[in-house]
Design an enzyme around this catalytic site. Structure first.
Site, PDB file in Angstrom:
ATOM      1  N   GLU A 119     -10.044 -67.251  11.094  1.00  0.00           N
ATOM      2  CA  GLU A 119      -9.658 -66.567   9.850  1.00  0.00           C
ATOM      3  C   GLU A 119      -9.354 -65.103  10.144  1.00  0.00           C
ATOM      4  O   GLU A 119      -9.905 -64.541  11.085  1.00  0.00           O
ATOM      5  CB  GLU A 119     -10.829 -66.617   8.847  1.00  0.00           C
ATOM      6  CG  GLU A 119     -11.328 -68.007   8.580  1.00  0.00           C
ATOM      7  CD  GLU A 119     -12.576 -68.014   7.679  1.00  0.00           C
ATOM      8  OE1 GLU A 119     -12.928 -66.956   7.122  1.00  0.00           O
ATOM      9  OE2 GLU A 119     -13.173 -69.089   7.558  1.00  0.00           O
ATOM     10  N   LYS A 121      -9.940 -61.278   9.899  1.00  0.00           N
ATOM     11  CA  LYS A 121     -11.097 -60.463   9.533  1.00  0.00           C
ATOM     12  C   LYS A 121     -10.608 -59.356   8.603  1.00  0.00           C
ATOM     13  O   LYS A 121      -9.971 -58.399   9.040  1.00  0.00           O
ATOM     14  CB  LYS A 121     -11.769 -59.875  10.770  1.00  0.00           C
ATOM     15  CG  LYS A 121     -13.019 -59.087  10.418  1.00  0.00           C
ATOM     16  CD  LYS A 121     -13.775 -58.682  11.659  1.00  0.00           C
ATOM     17  CE  LYS A 121     -15.098 -58.006  11.360  1.00  0.00           C
ATOM     18  NZ  LYS A 121     -15.097 -57.013  10.316  1.00  0.00           N
ATOM     19  N   ASP A 123     -10.391 -56.216   6.289  1.00  0.00           N
ATOM     20  CA  ASP A 123     -11.028 -54.910   6.415  1.00  0.00           C
ATOM     21  C   ASP A 123     -11.207 -54.294   5.035  1.00  0.00           C
ATOM     22  O   ASP A 123     -10.395 -53.498   4.585  1.00  0.00           O
ATOM     23  CB  ASP A 123     -10.157 -54.013   7.301  1.00  0.00           C
ATOM     24  CG  ASP A 123     -10.966 -52.865   7.871  1.00  0.00           C
ATOM     25  OD1 ASP A 123     -12.189 -52.841   7.664  1.00  0.00           O
ATOM     26  OD2 ASP A 123     -10.365 -51.994   8.517  1.00  0.00           O
ATOM     27  N   TYR A 234     -14.241 -66.048   1.577  1.00  0.00           N
ATOM     28  CA  TYR A 234     -14.302 -66.656   2.908  1.00  0.00           C
ATOM     29  C   TYR A 234     -15.585 -67.430   3.173  1.00  0.00           C
ATOM     30  O   TYR A 234     -15.760 -67.964   4.251  1.00  0.00           O
ATOM     31  CB  TYR A 234     -14.049 -65.639   4.015  1.00  0.00           C
ATOM     32  CG  TYR A 234     -14.866 -64.371   3.958  1.00  0.00           C
ATOM     33  CD1 TYR A 234     -16.250 -64.391   4.065  1.00  0.00           C
ATOM     34  CD2 TYR A 234     -14.230 -63.143   3.807  1.00  0.00           C
ATOM     35  CE1 TYR A 234     -16.983 -63.234   4.013  1.00  0.00           C
ATOM     36  CE2 TYR A 234     -14.960 -61.965   3.764  1.00  0.00           C
ATOM     37  CZ  TYR A 234     -16.342 -62.021   3.869  1.00  0.00           C
ATOM     38  OH  TYR A 234     -17.060 -60.869   3.815  1.00  0.00           O
ATOM     39  N   LYS A 322     -12.359 -58.630  17.666  1.00  0.00           N
ATOM     40  CA  LYS A 322     -11.722 -57.448  17.072  1.00  0.00           C
ATOM     41  C   LYS A 322     -10.368 -57.083  17.693  1.00  0.00           C
ATOM     42  O   LYS A 322     -10.195 -57.175  18.900  1.00  0.00           O
ATOM     43  CB  LYS A 322     -12.655 -56.232  17.222  1.00  0.00           C
ATOM     44  CG  LYS A 322     -14.031 -56.432  16.601  1.00  0.00           C
ATOM     45  CD  LYS A 322     -14.073 -56.035  15.156  1.00  0.00           C
ATOM     46  CE  LYS A 322     -14.070 -54.552  15.000  1.00  0.00           C
ATOM     47  NZ  LYS A 322     -15.178 -54.014  14.243  1.00  0.00           N
ATOM     48  N   CYS A 422       8.895 -16.267  10.574  1.00  0.00           N
ATOM     49  CA  CYS A 422       9.591 -17.515  10.884  1.00  0.00           C
ATOM     50  C   CYS A 422       9.757 -17.633  12.401  1.00  0.00           C
ATOM     51  O   CYS A 422      10.260 -16.709  13.040  1.00  0.00           O
ATOM     52  CB  CYS A 422      10.953 -17.537  10.199  1.00  0.00           C
ATOM     53  SG  CYS A 422      12.005 -18.897  10.761  1.00  0.00           S
ATOM     54  N   CYS A 425      13.865 -17.281  13.138  1.00  0.00           N
ATOM     55  CA  CYS A 425      14.628 -16.041  12.958  1.00  0.00           C
ATOM     56  C   CYS A 425      13.741 -14.794  12.936  1.00  0.00           C
ATOM     57  O   CYS A 425      14.247 -13.676  12.941  1.00  0.00           O
ATOM     58  CB  CYS A 425      15.470 -16.113  11.688  1.00  0.00           C
ATOM     59  SG  CYS A 425      14.491 -16.036  10.174  1.00  0.00           S
ATOM     60  N   CYS A 440      10.692 -19.992   5.011  1.00  0.00           N
ATOM     61  CA  CYS A 440      11.452 -18.870   5.522  1.00  0.00           C
ATOM     62  C   CYS A 440      12.579 -18.691   4.501  1.00  0.00           C
ATOM     63  O   CYS A 440      13.417 -19.579   4.343  1.00  0.00           O
ATOM     64  CB  CYS A 440      12.021 -19.205   6.904  1.00  0.00           C
ATOM     65  SG  CYS A 440      13.361 -18.093   7.366  1.00  0.00           S
ATOM     66  N   CYS A 445      19.030 -18.030   8.309  1.00  0.00           N
ATOM     67  CA  CYS A 445      18.192 -18.473   9.435  1.00  0.00           C
ATOM     68  C   CYS A 445      18.884 -19.653  10.102  1.00  0.00           C
ATOM     69  O   CYS A 445      19.232 -20.633   9.450  1.00  0.00           O
ATOM     70  CB  CYS A 445      16.818 -18.880   8.907  1.00  0.00           C
ATOM     71  SG  CYS A 445      15.751 -19.595  10.161  1.00  0.00           S
TER      72      CYS A 445
HETATM   73  S1  IVH Z   1     -17.917 -64.466   7.450  1.00  0.00           S
HETATM   74  C1  IVH Z   1     -22.297 -64.859   8.184  1.00  0.00           C
HETATM   75  N1  IVH Z   1     -15.324 -64.234   7.352  1.00  0.00           N
HETATM   76  O1  IVH Z   1     -16.793 -58.871   8.361  1.00  0.00           O
HETATM   77  C2  IVH Z   1     -20.863 -64.604   8.270  1.00  0.00           C
HETATM   78  N2  IVH Z   1     -16.637 -62.265   7.291  1.00  0.00           N
HETATM   79  O2  IVH Z   1     -18.619 -57.555  10.389  1.00  0.00           O
HETATM   80  C3  IVH Z   1     -20.454 -63.675   7.232  1.00  0.00           C
HETATM   81  N3  IVH Z   1     -15.340 -60.202   7.068  1.00  0.00           N
HETATM   82  O3  IVH Z   1     -19.820 -58.770   6.607  1.00  0.00           O
HETATM   83  C4  IVH Z   1     -19.120 -63.215   7.273  1.00  0.00           C
HETATM   84  N4  IVH Z   1     -13.366 -61.152   7.019  1.00  0.00           N
HETATM   85  O4  IVH Z   1     -17.604 -58.279   5.352  1.00  0.00           O
HETATM   86  C5  IVH Z   1     -16.500 -63.588   7.359  1.00  0.00           C
HETATM   87  N5  IVH Z   1     -13.019 -64.163   7.237  1.00  0.00           N
HETATM   88  C6  IVH Z   1     -14.182 -63.529   7.242  1.00  0.00           C
HETATM   89  C7  IVH Z   1     -14.278 -62.129   7.147  1.00  0.00           C
HETATM   90  C8  IVH Z   1     -15.532 -61.527   7.184  1.00  0.00           C
HETATM   91  C9  IVH Z   1     -14.025 -60.007   6.954  1.00  0.00           C
HETATM   92  C10 IVH Z   1     -16.322 -59.116   7.082  1.00  0.00           C
HETATM   93  C11 IVH Z   1     -17.528 -59.354   6.243  1.00  0.00           C
HETATM   94  C12 IVH Z   1     -18.677 -59.284   7.188  1.00  0.00           C
HETATM   95  C13 IVH Z   1     -18.111 -58.422   8.245  1.00  0.00           C
HETATM   96  C14 IVH Z   1     -18.855 -58.595   9.528  1.00  0.00           C
END
Ligand code: IVH
Length: 680
Positions: A119, A121, A123, A234, A322, A422, A425, A440, A445
């Site tokens: 999935e 991640k 942010d 998620y 990451k 400036c 000039c 300026c 200029c």
């Molecule tokens: S699962 C026990 N799935 O990442 C597992 N987390 O650094 C719980 N996050 O606290 C998280 N995308 O805020 C999961 N597809 C995803 C996610 C995700 C972002 C975040 C979440 C978690 C943090 C961990």
């Protein structure tokens, strides 16, 4: 020897713990981190490895054993999570990803490939949504993982959070806990920051801070800000239907319950499948509409998840793999000044080159003196540089601790002021009351003339092929061009006198100058470089007045009557034409053959998608209102000034004011910019 070694390690563990706690509080409670995620991860890793080496140094309250920050005293009511909200362990590269896979296969005693769920991640800001008897009853932030803040009221404003779960085909379980991330889509992030800049508020450093900040508003709640947030589910922590055997099926259930689930989620075979998914998503990172900082790889079968279990901080069955950081720290080596077309001085930070988000960055604009003051940026500072997607690199903040260190070493890092002379000039620079730019004011200029020429030659203006930066410099420095109109007096012979100008290029340039003389009114208006008149405004003015003479004769009041044209623009236009040297230049340009055909009235599409719909625009939108007006009209709609029952839509930008309430009272549908785009 061993004793002193453990003493040193113990003191480092103490320092690291304190430092990490401080960063936790800055990040989770105050939404103003001082270090990049990568630096934070580095501290945590160092602490973890020391604790592994010297287990006796690991304290139960160590930051490695918990997530987030305590939520006491943040102004929200608090509540405990029924099951803790854990964090995830990180893998920074493929080797670490493989180590994770090996570790869990060993624990499960399996040689074959595991099935993983992969999935994005997200942010943003993690939240838990509790549904009792199918109705949304409480929403909590992650907090310290055990106790979170009750942000239910704010969460109720987020459109993608259902109030109730569907009753069919099966009634939902009595108690359901859905976990996911509140994110601010990038488009909304840009709109929000543009509006904040316009109000001279500090823009948010990134969508995550903006999402977390929006979610935790307490006073003067900005509804539109909340409504532009998105909840992506998620995890199903409680209320998993008996029949579900995998994370994949849980995501399906979440979709059936009308939650938004990232469409990029996929199952994959073994660690190689996971690594392929990572590479695929990394390549698409900048095309996604939300910011992601990696992928989350989860063991798909729920049974295996249970067998693996969790540590105090994170589950064993999942890992965050990451992406390389899009924020990195580097040093400002000097600040260069560029002088623009209107004489505006723009400070540019020259950076010790660093790789950010896949490219090497060595410059970042600092905008103006106010921006420098607000962030207190100084030459010699170590700063966090950010580059997200296609956005130009920007300086997010100064790492003040680094500055302290350098000052202690004897360096003098003084506050920075734009120069009083400036750099091109040498004339005195000025800053008018109420303006953020330092200029300026010298019209002669060379920097201004050069930039004006570049602007005039630009694609959206007269589009003069072969009149690049170098040639402009040569023309001005060689004394061939002293004002814009001189361009059209150039001859092949005089050009040939210039260094590095071959016969062919000279002839080509003359030919493109000849071609450029036939233009359109909007292009000519753009070419003139009237302050505040860009492409959209030039179109609006050209269509409204039809030709140059009526526009030159118009008063500010007349210009201001046009929908979408404000006082500043109207006054700028009038001031420009009132200047006798500008008027003389226009006359000369025309005498030298620059011409265009009068403009006909805008054709609207009577078959368009928006035919018969009237719109009222309010609040700050991401582009000038005139542009939206034009697009709405082009699609057959109408834009009117005030709300009535007949109004079909209120388009609400940032800070919409009283019209929002009025629209609610009248039962007029309210859409934000994204909603309007959807209509188009
Ligand atoms: S699962 C026990 N799935 O990442 C597992 N987390 O650094 C719980 N996050 O606290 C998280 N995308 O805020 C999961 N597809 C995803 C996610 C995700 C972002 C975040 C979440 C978690 C943090 C961990």
């Amino acid at each position: 020897m061993a004793d002193s070694e453990i003493e040193i390690a113990g003191s480092r563990v103490g320092d690291l713990s304190a430092e990490i706690r401080r960063h936790n509080s800055l990040y989770y409670r105050e939404d103003r981190p001082e270090v990049t995620d990568a630096e934070y991860d580095g501290l945590l890793r160092e602490l973890r490895s020391l604790e592994e080496q010297y287990p006796e140094l690991r304290r139960p309250d160590s930051p490695t054993q918990r997530v987030g920050a305590s939520v006491a005293g943040t102004g929200f009511a608090t509540a405990a999570h029924k099951t803790p909200m854990l964090s995830l362990d990180n893998a920074m590269d493929a080797d670490e990803m493989r180590a994770f896979d090996q570790r869990i296969r060993r624990m499960l005693d399996r040689d074959d490939d595991l099935e993983y769920m992969a999935e994005p991640k997200l942010d943003g800001s993690a939240v838990e949504l509790v549904y009792r008897d199918g109705r949304f009853s409480q929403g909590l932030t992650r907090g310290d993982g055990r106790v979170g803040e009750d942000v239910s009221a704010n969460l109720r404003q987020i459109p993608s959070i259902p109030d109730a779960l569907p009753e069919s085909p099966e009634p939902p379980p009595e108690f359901v806990s859905v976990r996911g991330e509140v994110v601010l889509p990038l488009e909304a992030f840009r709109t929000l920051n543009a509006a904040r800049r316009a109000r001279e508020l500090e823009p948010f450093a990134n969508p995550r801070n903006a999402a977390a900040g929006s979610l935790r508003q307490i006073h003067d709640i900005d509804l539109l800000r909340l409504r532009s947030l998105e909840f992506r589910a998620y995890a199903l922590a409680e209320g998993t239907p008996e029949a579900n055997a995998s994370q994949w099926e849980n995501l399906e259930t979440l979709r059936q319950w009308n939650f938004l689930v990232s469409p990029e989620c996929e199952t994959c075979q073994g660690v190689d499948g996971a690594i392929r998914f990572y590479a695929k998503l990394l390549a698409r990172r900048s095309d996604l509409d939300v910011e992601i900082d990696g992928v989350v790889i989860k063991v798909n079968p729920l049974e295996l998840q249970h067998t693996l279990g969790a540590l105090s901080r994170s589950p064993r069955w999942a890992i965050a793999y990451k992406f390389p950081p899009e924020q990195v720290a580097t040093r400002i080596e000097e600040i260069d000044i560029q002088v623009g077309r209107t004489g505006a001085l723009t400070p540019v930070a020259k950076l010790d080159p660093v790789r950010v988000g896949g490219v090497t960055v060595s410059n970042a604009t600092l905008h103006n003196q106010d921006e420098i003051n607000r962030k207190d940026i100084r030459v010699g500072d170590t700063v966090v540089v950010q580059r997200a997607g296609d956005v130009i690199p920007q300086i997010v903040r100064v790492l003040l601790a680094e500055r302290e260190g350098r000052i202690q070493e004897g360096a003098s890092l003084k506050p920075y002021s734009l120069p009083s002379a400036c750099p091109i000039c040498g004339g005195a620079t000025i800053r008018l009351d109420g303006e953020s730019v330092t200029r300026c004011p010298n019209l002669d200029c060379p920097a201004q003339l050069k930039n004006n020429l570049r602007h005039l030659a630009g694609r959206g203006a007269l589009d003069i092929d072969g009149l690049g930066e170098k040639i402009v410099d040569l023309l001005v420095e060689g004394g061939l061009v002293g004002r814009l109109s001189d361009l059209f007096t150039l001859e092949t012979e005089s050009l040939r006198a210039l260094e590095r100008m071959g016969e062919k290029s000279a002839a080509n340039l003359i030919a493109s100058l000849e071609r450029a003389k036939k233009t359109s009114l909007p292009r000519f208006l753009i070419a003139l470089g009237i302050p505040h008149v860009g492409a959209t405004m030039a179109e609006v003015l050209a269509h409204e007045f039809g030709d140059l003479e009526p526009l030159m004769a118009a008063s500010a009041a007349e210009i201001e009557e046009i929908e979408g044209v404000g006082t500043a623009i109207a006054e700028s236009v009038v001031r420009f034409f009132a200047d006798s040297s500008n008027a003389a230049e226009i006359q000369r340009l025309r005498a030298l053959g620059v011409h265009w055909a009068p403009v006909e009235a805008v054709a609207t599409d009577t078959q368009g998608k928006l035919r018969g719909f009237s719109f009222v625009l309010t609040g700050t939108l991401s582009s000038p209102r005139a542009e939206f007006k034009q697009r709405i009209e082009a699609a057959g709609g109408k834009v009117v000034g005030s709300l009535s029952k007949k109004t079909r839509f209120l388009v609400a930008g940032e800070n919409p004011g009283t019209k929002l309430q009025k629209a609610n009272d009248l039962g007029v549908e309210i859409v934000d910019e994204a909603g309007l785009e959807a209509l188009f």
